[in-house]
Scaffold this motif. Structure first.
Motif, PDB file in Angstrom:
ATOM      1  N   VAL A  62      42.374  47.171  49.128  1.00  0.00           N
ATOM      2  CA  VAL A  62      41.092  47.212  48.980  1.00  0.00           C
ATOM      3  C   VAL A  62      40.479  47.617  50.789  1.00  0.00           C
ATOM      4  N   TRP A  63      40.774  47.011  51.500  1.00  0.00           N
ATOM      5  CA  TRP A  63      40.243  47.176  52.793  1.00  0.00           C
ATOM      6  C   TRP A  63      40.415  48.525  53.378  1.00  0.00           C
ATOM      7  N   ASP A  64      39.523  49.411  53.875  1.00  0.00           N
ATOM      8  CA  ASP A  64      39.820  50.642  54.478  1.00  0.00           C
ATOM      9  C   ASP A  64      40.017  50.542  55.948  1.00  0.00           C
ATOM     10  N   ASN A  86      34.482  29.344  48.342  1.00  0.00           N
ATOM     11  CA  ASN A  86      36.071  29.468  47.970  1.00  0.00           C
ATOM     12  C   ASN A  86      36.424  31.110  47.905  1.00  0.00           C
ATOM     13  N   TYR A  87      35.409  31.988  48.550  1.00  0.00           N
ATOM     14  CA  TYR A  87      35.694  33.470  48.670  1.00  0.00           C
ATOM     15  C   TYR A  87      35.061  34.120  49.644  1.00  0.00           C
ATOM     16  N   PHE A  88      35.567  35.201  50.047  1.00  0.00           N
ATOM     17  CA  PHE A  88      34.944  35.940  50.811  1.00  0.00           C
ATOM     18  C   PHE A  88      34.640  37.343  50.388  1.00  0.00           C
ATOM     19  N   LYS A  89      33.797  38.019  51.181  1.00  0.00           N
ATOM     20  CA  LYS A  89      33.467  39.394  50.469  1.00  0.00           C
ATOM     21  C   LYS A  89      33.681  40.362  51.666  1.00  0.00           C
ATOM     22  N   ILE A  90      34.117  41.614  51.162  1.00  0.00           N
ATOM     23  CA  ILE A  90      34.342  42.820  52.012  1.00  0.00           C
ATOM     24  C   ILE A  90      33.277  43.691  51.393  1.00  0.00           C
ATOM     25  N   PRO A  91      32.275  44.176  52.337  1.00  0.00           N
ATOM     26  CA  PRO A  91      31.162  45.105  51.748  1.00  0.00           C
ATOM     27  C   PRO A  91      31.604  46.486  51.321  1.00  0.00           C
ATOM     28  N   ALA A  92      31.018  47.066  50.340  1.00  0.00           N
ATOM     29  CA  ALA A  92      31.241  48.414  50.139  1.00  0.00           C
ATOM     30  C   ALA A  92      31.765  49.203  51.084  1.00  0.00           C
ATOM     31  N   ALA A  93      30.990  49.512  52.173  1.00  0.00           N
ATOM     32  CA  ALA A  93      31.216  50.449  53.214  1.00  0.00           C
ATOM     33  C   ALA A  93      32.493  50.156  53.914  1.00  0.00           C
ATOM     34  N   THR A  95      35.332  49.250  51.871  1.00  0.00           N
ATOM     35  CA  THR A  95      36.420  49.339  51.155  1.00  0.00           C
ATOM     36  C   THR A  95      36.778  50.632  50.632  1.00  0.00           C
ATOM     37  N   ARG A  96      38.042  50.818  50.213  1.00  0.00           N
ATOM     38  CA  ARG A  96      38.404  52.180  49.791  1.00  0.00           C
ATOM     39  C   ARG A  96      37.850  52.704  48.533  1.00  0.00           C
ATOM     40  N   MET A  97      37.491  51.751  47.614  1.00  0.00           N
ATOM     41  CA  MET A  97      36.608  52.096  46.271  1.00  0.00           C
ATOM     42  C   MET A  97      35.002  52.259  46.351  1.00  0.00           C
ATOM     43  N   LYS A  98      34.436  51.786  47.674  1.00  0.00           N
ATOM     44  CA  LYS A  98      33.109  51.873  48.085  1.00  0.00           C
ATOM     45  C   LYS A  98      32.214  50.900  46.983  1.00  0.00           C
ATOM     46  N   LYS A  99      32.884  49.788  46.912  1.00  0.00           N
ATOM     47  CA  LYS A  99      32.340  48.827  46.328  1.00  0.00           C
ATOM     48  C   LYS A  99      32.489  47.473  46.710  1.00  0.00           C
ATOM     49  N   ASP A 100      31.544  46.589  46.479  1.00  0.00           N
ATOM     50  CA  ASP A 100      31.720  45.170  47.099  1.00  0.00           C
ATOM     51  C   ASP A 100      32.815  44.622  46.241  1.00  0.00           C
ATOM     52  N   VAL A 101      33.633  43.902  47.167  1.00  0.00           N
ATOM     53  CA  VAL A 101      35.043  43.141  46.786  1.00  0.00           C
ATOM     54  C   VAL A 101      35.046  41.919  47.226  1.00  0.00           C
ATOM     55  N   TYR A 126      41.341  39.291  43.431  1.00  0.00           N
ATOM     56  CA  TYR A 126      40.151  39.852  44.065  1.00  0.00           C
ATOM     57  C   TYR A 126      39.371  40.337  42.714  1.00  0.00           C
ATOM     58  N   THR A 127      38.116  40.584  43.028  1.00  0.00           N
ATOM     59  CA  THR A 127      37.171  40.891  41.937  1.00  0.00           C
ATOM     60  C   THR A 127      35.932  41.835  42.416  1.00  0.00           C
ATOM     61  N   PHE A 128      35.410  42.466  41.562  1.00  0.00           N
ATOM     62  CA  PHE A 128      33.969  43.205  42.057  1.00  0.00           C
ATOM     63  C   PHE A 128      32.949  42.399  41.694  1.00  0.00           C
ATOM     64  N   VAL A 129      33.226  41.398  40.915  1.00  0.00           N
ATOM     65  CA  VAL A 129      31.950  40.560  40.423  1.00  0.00           C
ATOM     66  C   VAL A 129      31.688  39.407  41.548  1.00  0.00           C
ATOM     67  N   ASP A 130      30.410  39.232  41.705  1.00  0.00           N
ATOM     68  CA  ASP A 130      29.854  38.358  42.823  1.00  0.00           C
ATOM     69  C   ASP A 130      30.188  36.864  42.116  1.00  0.00           C
ATOM     70  N   PRO A 131      30.814  36.168  42.709  1.00  0.00           N
ATOM     71  CA  PRO A 131      31.072  34.741  42.205  1.00  0.00           C
ATOM     72  C   PRO A 131      29.897  34.117  42.088  1.00  0.00           C
ATOM     73  N   GLU A 132      28.721  34.026  42.952  1.00  0.00           N
ATOM     74  CA  GLU A 132      27.654  33.519  42.705  1.00  0.00           C
ATOM     75  C   GLU A 132      26.873  33.462  41.686  1.00  0.00           C
ATOM     76  N   ARG A 133      27.261  34.891  41.009  1.00  0.00           N
ATOM     77  CA  ARG A 133      26.206  35.194  39.683  1.00  0.00           C
ATOM     78  C   ARG A 133      26.761  34.337  38.721  1.00  0.00           C
ATOM     79  N   TYR A 134      27.937  33.594  38.805  1.00  0.00           N
ATOM     80  CA  TYR A 134      28.322  32.824  37.369  1.00  0.00           C
ATOM     81  C   TYR A 134      28.482  31.377  37.761  1.00  0.00           C
ATOM     82  N   LYS A 135      27.787  30.799  38.773  1.00  0.00           N
ATOM     83  CA  LYS A 135      27.685  29.497  38.920  1.00  0.00           C
ATOM     84  C   LYS A 135      26.750  28.865  38.231  1.00  0.00           C
TER      85      LYS A 135
END
Length: 136
Positions: A62-64, A86-93, A95-101, A126-135
Motif C-alpha cells: 500500500v505505502w508508496d 484500532n486503526y490508522f490511516k494512510i492518506p491517498a497521496a 499510497t500506490r493506488m492513490k486511495k485512503d487506506v 487493510y481496507t479502503f473503507v473508513d471504519p468510522e462510517r460503520y460505528k
C-alpha cells in the motif's frame, strides 16, 4: 497531525493532537521473540509477533515509500495509542493506488502475566473503507 519522529504527514488519525511534531522519550525492551516493545508512560505497546509478516507485507503493498518499517514502527504504535482507535490511516497521496487506506487491528489489553498496562495490536487487514462510517 502526526505523532512522528520526523515523518511529516504520513499518517493522520487524531485531529485532537494538532499539527507539528511531538518530542517523545522512547524506552524499549525485548520479548521472547526478540521483538521490540515500546514503553510509553507506564504502558507497553507492540505489534503481535507474526512469523509470516502479513502486516509488513500488506503495508508495503500500500505505502508508496522505500523507508524501512522498523524506522516508523514506533510512530505507528504511538499514533494508535494516543488516538485510542484500532486503526490508522494512510492518506491517498501516500499510497500506490492513490486511495485512503485503513489498517485495522484488534487491541489486546488482557495479556497474561502482565505486571503493567499492555496494548498489543493484532493485525486484522487493510481496507479502503473508513471504519468510522460503520460505528454504531
Amino acid at each position: 497531525m502526526l505523532l512522528s519522529l520526523g515523518l511529516g504527514s504520513l499518517i493522520s488519525n487524531n485531529p485532537n493532537i494538532g499539527s507539528g511534531y511531538i518530542s517523545i522519550t522512547l524506552n524499549f525492551k525485548e520479548d521472547a521473540y526478540n521483538q521490540d516493545i515500546l514503553i510509553e508512560g507506564k504502558t507497553q505497546l507492540w505489534f503481535k509477533f507474526d512469523p509470516l509478516n502479513r502486516f509488513i507485507k500488506d503495508f508495503y503493498k500500500v505505502w508508496d515509500s522505500e523507508v524501512f518499517f522498523l524506522a516508523i514502527e514506533d510512530s505507528l504504535l504511538i499514533n494508535l495509542y494516543y488516538s485510542n482507535k484500532n486503526y490508522f490511516k494512510i492518506p491517498a497521496a501516500k499510497t500506490r493506488m492513490k486511495k485512503d487506506v485503513y489498517f485495522l487491528f484488534d487491541v489486546v489489553t488482557d495479556v497474561p502475566d502482565a505486571r503493567s498496562d499492555h496494548r498489543r495490536y493484532d493485525y486484522i487487514k487493510y481496507t479502503f473503507v473508513d471504519p468510522e462510517r460503520y460505528k454504531d
